[in-house]
Design an enzyme around this catalytic site. Structure first.
Site, PDB file in Angstrom:
ATOM      1  CG  ASN A 140      -8.198  -4.020   0.948  1.00  0.00           C
ATOM      2  OD1 ASN A 140      -7.138  -3.313   1.177  1.00  0.00           O
ATOM      3  ND2 ASN A 140      -7.537  -5.513   1.163  1.00  0.00           N
ATOM      4  CE1 TYR A 183      -1.755  -4.655   8.308  1.00  0.00           C
ATOM      5  CE2 TYR A 183      -2.498  -2.321   7.611  1.00  0.00           C
ATOM      6  CZ  TYR A 183      -2.307  -3.666   7.174  1.00  0.00           C
ATOM      7  OH  TYR A 183      -2.766  -4.352   6.102  1.00  0.00           O
ATOM      8  CG  HIS A 208      -2.223  -1.108   1.107  1.00  0.00           C
ATOM      9  ND1 HIS A 208      -2.909  -0.981   0.448  1.00  0.00           N
ATOM     10  CD2 HIS A 208      -1.978  -2.185   1.649  1.00  0.00           C
ATOM     11  CE1 HIS A 208      -3.743  -2.001   0.533  1.00  0.00           C
ATOM     12  NE2 HIS A 208      -3.232  -2.980   1.251  1.00  0.00           N
TER      13      HIS A 208
END
Ligand code: NDP
Length: 497
Positions: free
Chosen positions: A128, A338, A55
């Site tokens: 997403n 993350y 990303h």
């Protein structure tokens, strides 16, 4: 004319000359004491941070979320506490595989991340534009991502790697079907839905748990480019998404999404024919209908892309009271991965950056570390450990979630065993009309081009299990493509003489 501000060094010292470096005589050499020159070059060397491993290429904007429907019977999250309530947010959309300089209009899954600045902390929904993903066990995530990135020797992306992996991972074909369908190449970030993708939980004021899935339905409508249209566009601009989103907001054409949820009572999780925590599966709408929640509007561009979009740090670990996790294995891994990626990429205290800072009081006992600009965050000057007698911040048991019943022996369970990987992609295939199916076949055949037949045959066996019509459609498209490539090559040979 308004007086311009005084230019200074980063330490605030006025700069007398920003055009000419200090030299011994007009021809040089340079003087070491010219700190302003040195500072300028040193800062330039440090203008980039590592790009995201996935990303990397993204586009985003600020906006608001407005509640339109009361869902307080499912959740006590304050963001949903009353109809009409507004919460500021920042969104970031992205492609998955491309690097920071990749073209925007490439066929890929799109990231759809939203950070809601709620009064009880930041809630990040890091989803997403697809409701499912390529895998259900995070153990496979690094392997899968390797197939999407550059080959170590050729430094090129490898269709062989993709199909080699997918043809041995039937759980991926639901997502691959979406990727090769029209939704795999949306015209702009405004022309796509967003999905939280994972199953999360809602906890209400009575401490009851519900499983929940989040949907963001575009009000701009779905629109897409074919591969040929995208290739032509990329030849003209690589920044189609940035231009479209930035211009729409600058011109006051604020994009909107209807936010909806699917709700599953906690005890239903044992009753569905599919595992509701499996990231490769949706919850069929007729079983769990969409419930209106609110509207997301994007209405303000960043003043500084780097500070507000590139360093925006989204993590599924950021939840708020009333919203919780679920046993979804991929979600569980992302809770770690993350935040960890941001600590590596931006720094230990990435949540102190203005774009990431919660808009509510923050009190904790983490200490020191590079770029600690927050000072003591414990709520009392002398408290730097907990428990303490100095009046430092303390825990709030009222926020504890109800216990979650789990059972089972610790083991490595075969996640493919007994899993139906074909029915849901079939349900999607069946809603496509003839033209959509044709584009699906052609996009898939193009993506397979150049890959060994043995690998493709293995993939096609799985496609046949979704639907023989689907498998044969790809076979026919492959035959047409080979023929047209051979004709092109023959034409080229004629031209070359
Ligand atoms: P429905 O007929 O109720 O829903 C079909 C869904 O397909 C709609 O949400 C529609 O989205 C979406 N859709 C249409 N074209 C595409 C595409 N090219 N790629 C992805 N999604 C598309 O049936 P079910 O709920 O029973 O689901 C059937 C299949 O639809 C699923 O197996 C799944 O593949 C797909 N799907 C299901 C979703 C769900 O949460 N149940 C969500 C998205 C897709 P829209 O209404 O926005 O146009």
């Amino acid at each position: 004319m308004a007086k311009t501000p005084r230019m200074t060094t980063t330490a605030g010292n006025p700069i007398a000359d920003n055009q000419n470096s200090q030299t011994a005589g007009p021809r040089g050499p340079l003087l070491m004491q010219d700190y302003q020159l040195i500072e300028k070059l040193a800062h330039q060397n440090r203008e980039r941070i590592p790009e995201r491993v996935v990303h990397a290429k993204g586009w985003g904007a600020h906006g608001t979320f407005t509640v339109t429907n009361d869902i307080t019977k499912y959740t006590r999250a304050k963001i949903f506490s009353e109809v009409g309530k507004q919460t500021p947010l920042i969104s970031r959309f992205s492609t998955v595989a491309g690097e920071l300089g990749a073209a925007d209009n490439e066929r890929d899954v799109r990231g759809f991340a939203v950070k809601f600045y709620t009064e009880e902390g930041n809630w990040d929904l890091v989803g997403n534009n697809t409701p499912v993903f390529f895998l259900r066990d995070p153990y496979k995530f690094p392997d899968f991502i390797h197939t999407q990135k550059r080959h170590p020797r050729t430094n090129l992306r490898s269709a062989t790697a993709m199909w080699d992996y997918w043809s041995q991972s039937p759980e991926a074909l639901h997502q691959v079907t979406i990727l090769m369908s029209d939704r795999g190449c949306p015209k702009t970030p405004m022309h796509m839905n967003g999905y939280g993708s994972h199953t999360f939980s809602f906890i209400n004021a009575d401490n009851e748990r519900f499983w929940v899935k989040f949907h963001f339905k575009t009000r701009q409508g779905h629109d897409f480019y074919t591969n040929a249209q995208a290739a032509e566009l990329i030849g003209k601009t690589r920044e189609g998404y940035q231009e479209a989103l930035f211009d729409a907001i600058e011109e006051g054409r604020y994009p909107k999404w209807d936010v909806k949820v699917q709700i599953m009572p906690e005890e239903d999780a044992d009753k569905t024919s599919y595992n509701p925590f499996d990231l490769t599966k949706v919850w069929p709408h007729d079983e769990y209908p969409l419930i209106d929640v609110g509207v997301m509007e994007l209405n303000r561009n960043a003043d500084n892309y780097f500070a507000e979009i590139e360093t925006a740090a989204y993590s599924p670990s950021n939840i708020v009271p009333g919203i919780g996790f679920s046993p979804d294995k991929v979600l569980q891994a992302r809770i770690f991965a993350y935040a960890d990626a941001h600590r590596y990429r931006i720094g230990t205290h990435y949540e102190q950056l203005p774009v990431n800072q919660p808009k509510c009081p923050v009190h904790h006992y983490h200490k020191d570390g590079a770029m600690n600009v927050m000072g003591q965050m414990t709520g009392a000057r002398d408290a730097y450990y907990e428990p303490n007698s100095m009046g430092g911040a303390t825990e709030s048991p009222a926020y504890a979630e109800p216990p979650l019943k789990i059972s089972g022996d610790a083991d490595r369970y075969n996640h493919r065993e007994g899993n139906d990987d074909y029915s849901q992609p079939r349900a999607l295939f069946d809603i496509f009309d003839a033209a959509q199916k044709l584009r699906l076949y052609e996009n898939t055949a193009e993506a397979m081009y150049g890959v060994d037949d043995a690998i493709i045959d293995r993939a096609l066996e799985h496609y046949d299990q979704i639907s023989v019509e689907y498998g044969n459609g790809i076979r026919a498209a492959r035959a047409r493509l080979s023929k047209s490539m051979a004709a092109d090559a023959a034409r080229q040979q004629d031209v070359d003489g």
